[in-house]
Design a protein around this motif. Structure first.
Motif: not given
Lengths: 119, 328
Positions: A36-42, B73-74, B77-78, B81
């Motif tokens: 998922k994109t959201g977990s890739v940025y961190p 989602g971004v 999740r992002s 974090r």
């Protein structure tokens, strides 16, 4: 510098960064990594903080206006460290190109036909 | 008739218009959501960077509703974090969230399942390095002297020979050393900023290595169970890793006190009954058997704890431990 935390997602992102293509941005890396994109940025932020990854802004073309993409790439030290880490954790570096593997039926078609014929 | 006309107008004109309008609004809603999320990362420069990066990536997401889902989602999740990563307070909270939750749970389970004293000590060190510390030392009292049982460092780093004591070597802490203080006072000692405190080192080469590796912060806790001092456990952060928070806080000290308490209990449990007189006594009282004679110290690395003379009143002046009294 050592990574503080290495998760399976981190390994997937590293494999995606080691794949072909020079212009790797967040969305493309996420697609190539299958995450998922959201977990890739961190994860990219952590890799950048650890000094494995460098990032730069997309060059502005004439006539094009709008937000710029951020391109990521492993630096020479990061590449060596990533290769060593992936070899240690997964045995080898897998190529990730973003193409999804063709969906296969869990049961071979011939077996399905036979089972239907048996009914 | 009028109702029929109204129904036709609503079904044929108004609903398609609204759907079309909503379809056009969804991408701008996704952009607003990403801008809002980027602003909540915490730092102005990072917020500006991620806003532009996320908006550029959003332009390459096909569809309208998909854009909104991508933005959700971004943000979900992002943002938390990255906020924890860039914001020191948030990072501390995340550290506590992880340590106090998963790692502490894992620590307790693994210590309970550890088959022997050696495995127990290794488990403790593995759980602390590198998540919580860059260096972990466990020193146990064996035969009246303090022996370094575990020395674990982050990555592949090892101290030069003859500097920091290695596993199996005897160690003597001088008066005023944080480990000596922890054992003498039976308290967890926090050295928040190592550079600002003038602490004596066991030896000059040891002090030089501490300088070279860039020790930033240290916590030392006694391994003390049922009135018996088993040894001391210490953790340190250094320049080997680039941490957002290189110094330990009082909250870290409290957390480490709990870990040390569990480690002490696990070490005591891993000891054979004859090695600990109090354990043997408790076992024999339970089963109404005569107390066995204490076995002779074997050559293996079993610790033989010494009963603490007065745990409630830390001594002043001379140290009650032979090992401490022998320190230069």
């Amino acid at each position: 510098m050592a990574l503080s935390r290495v998760t399976p997602a981190t390994l997937d992102v590293l494999e995606a960064l080691m794949g072909p293509g020079e212009e790797l941005y967040g969305l493309k890396i996420a697609r190539n990594a299958g995450r998922k994109t959201g977990s890739v940025y961190p994860i990219l932020a952590r890799l950048e903080e650890a000094g494995w990854v460098e990032s730069c802004w997309e060059r502005e073309e004439r006539g094009e206006r709008g937000p710029r993409r951020r391109f990521y790439r492993l630096n020479p030290d990061g590449l060596a460290a990533a290769r060593a880490l992936l070899t240690e954790r997964r045995g080898a570096v897998r190529q990730r190109t973003g193409r999804r593997a063709p969906v296969r039926s869990p049961i071979p078609v011939a077996e399905l036909r036979l089972s239907w014929a048996a009914r | 008739m009028i109702n029929g006309m109204l129904g036709f107008l609503v079904a044929a004109v108004l609903i398609p218009l609204l759907v079309n309008e909503a379809g056009d609004l969804v991408p701008s809603l996704a952009r607003c959501l990403l801008r809002w999320g980027a602003r909540h990362i915490g730092q102005a420069d990072q917020a500006a960077r991620y806003e532009e990066e996320w908006l550029a990536d959003l332009d390459r997401v096909p569809g309208k509703l998909t854009k909104l889902l991508h933005a959700c989602g971004v943000v979900a999740r992002s943002v938390p974090r990255l906020r924890a990563q860039f914001h020191p307070e948030g990072r501390r909270a995340r550290l506590f969230g992880v340590l106090a939750g998963r790692v502490m749970d894992r620590t307790a389970k693994r210590l309970a399942a550890a088959p022997g004293i050696g495995a127990t000590l290794q488990h403790v060190a593995e759980l602390l390095v590198p998540q919580f510390a860059d260096h972990c030392f466990i020193d146990l009292v064996q035969g009246g002297v303090l022996i370094r049982s575990v020395a674990r460092h982050t990555g592949d780093w090892t101290p030069p020979a003859g500097t920091w004591a290695r596993a199996g070597e005897q160690i003597r802490y001088p008066q005023g050393h944080f480990c000596q203080q922890a054992m003498e006072c039976l308290e967890t000692v926090l050295v928040a900023d190592f550079a600002k405190e003038d602490r004596p080192a066991p030896s000059a080469p040891s002090a030089a290595t501490s300088q070279r590796v860039g020790l930033t912060s240290i916590i030392a806790a006694p391994l003390y169970t049922r009135g018996v001092l088993l040894g001391v456990i210490s953790v340190a952060r250094s320049g080997l890793t680039n941490r957002a928070e290189p110094h330990y806080s009082p909250a870290d000290r409290d957390l480490f006190r709990t870990v040390a308490s569990w480690a002490g209990t696990a070490i005591d449990n891993a000891n054979p009954p004859e090695a600990s007189p109090l354990t043997a006594l408790a076992t024999c009282v339970s089963y109404r058997r005569p107390v066995p004679a204490r076995a002779a110290p074997p050559a293996s690395s079993r610790p033989f704890p010494q009963p603490h003379p007065s745990p409630q009143s830390p001594s002043s002046g001379t140290s009650p431990y032979p090992v401490l009294a022998a320190a230069p």
